[in-house]
Design a protein around this motif. Structure first.
Motif, short mmCIF file in Angstrom:
data_model
loop_
_atom_site.label_atom_id
_atom_site.label_comp_id
_atom_site.label_asym_id
_atom_site.label_seq_id
_atom_site.Cartn_x
_atom_site.Cartn_y
_atom_site.Cartn_z
N THR A 20 0.85 -1.18 0.00
CA THR A 20 0.00 0.00 0.00
C THR A 20 0.89 1.24 0.00
O THR A 20 2.12 1.15 0.16
CB THR A 20 -0.90 0.03 1.25
OG1 THR A 20 -0.06 0.12 2.41
CG2 THR A 20 -1.78 -1.20 1.32
N ASP A 48 -4.15 1.57 -9.63
CA ASP A 48 -5.23 2.13 -8.85
C ASP A 48 -6.38 1.13 -8.80
O ASP A 48 -7.01 0.84 -9.81
CB ASP A 48 -5.70 3.44 -9.46
CG ASP A 48 -6.82 4.10 -8.69
OD1 ASP A 48 -7.14 3.63 -7.58
OD2 ASP A 48 -7.37 5.10 -9.19
N ALA A 49 -6.65 0.59 -7.62
CA ALA A 49 -7.72 -0.40 -7.46
C ALA A 49 -9.09 0.23 -7.64
O ALA A 49 -10.05 -0.46 -7.96
CB ALA A 49 -7.62 -1.05 -6.08
N ASN A 50 -9.21 1.54 -7.46
CA ASN A 50 -10.49 2.23 -7.59
C ASN A 50 -10.62 2.97 -8.92
O ASN A 50 -11.39 3.91 -9.03
CB ASN A 50 -10.69 3.21 -6.44
CG ASN A 50 -10.88 2.51 -5.13
OD1 ASN A 50 -11.35 1.39 -5.08
ND2 ASN A 50 -10.53 3.17 -4.04
N ARG A 51 -9.88 2.52 -9.91
CA ARG A 51 -9.93 3.17 -11.22
C ARG A 51 -11.36 3.10 -11.77
O ARG A 51 -12.07 2.14 -11.57
CB ARG A 51 -8.97 2.47 -12.17
CG ARG A 51 -8.76 3.20 -13.47
CD ARG A 51 -7.77 2.49 -14.31
NE ARG A 51 -8.43 1.26 -14.78
CZ ARG A 51 -7.88 0.42 -15.63
NH1 ARG A 51 -6.67 0.62 -16.06
NH2 ARG A 51 -8.52 -0.64 -16.02
N SER A 58 -6.81 4.24 -4.71
CA SER A 58 -6.25 3.29 -3.75
C SER A 58 -5.15 2.54 -4.49
O SER A 58 -5.42 1.62 -5.25
CB SER A 58 -7.32 2.33 -3.26
OG SER A 58 -6.75 1.36 -2.43
N TYR A 59 -3.93 2.97 -4.29
CA TYR A 59 -2.82 2.45 -5.07
C TYR A 59 -2.21 1.19 -4.46
O TYR A 59 -2.11 1.07 -3.25
CB TYR A 59 -1.71 3.50 -5.20
CG TYR A 59 -2.14 4.72 -5.98
CD1 TYR A 59 -2.37 4.64 -7.34
CD2 TYR A 59 -2.28 5.95 -5.35
CE1 TYR A 59 -2.75 5.75 -8.06
CE2 TYR A 59 -2.66 7.07 -6.08
CZ TYR A 59 -2.90 6.96 -7.42
OH TYR A 59 -3.28 8.06 -8.14
N SER A 60 -1.78 0.31 -5.36
CA SER A 60 -0.99 -0.87 -4.99
C SER A 60 0.32 -0.79 -5.76
O SER A 60 0.32 -0.52 -6.96
CB SER A 60 -1.73 -2.15 -5.35
OG SER A 60 -2.91 -2.26 -4.60
#
Length: 75
Positions: A20, A48-51, A58-60
């Protein structure tokens, strides 16, 4: 098929751990704001998981990319 098995058996295993922004900041001893800026400037690649949503990004970040960044800094 045997050739593929031989290649994968001898190939080094890469880490696929996802970090994270908070974990990356702790690892690099930077602030979360700085890590988000690095992502924005494409210094650190991230997903970005919330793209395509209205939610905050929310980056990984791959641990291997963080290690490669540290290696570039030391070079």
């Amino acid at each position: 098929m045997e050739a593929f098995a031989a290649i994968t058996a001898t190939a080094p295993k890469e880490t696929t751990n996802l970090l994270t922004v908070k974990e990356t900041a702790k690892h690099l001893r930077k602030s979360e704001k700085t890590i988000r800026e690095y992502i924005k400037l494409k210094v650190l690649p991230a997903v970005d998981a919330n793209r395509n949503t209205a939610l905050r990004p929310s980056y990984s970040i791959l641990e291997a990319d963080v290690n490669a960044y540290v290696k570039r800094l030391r070079a």
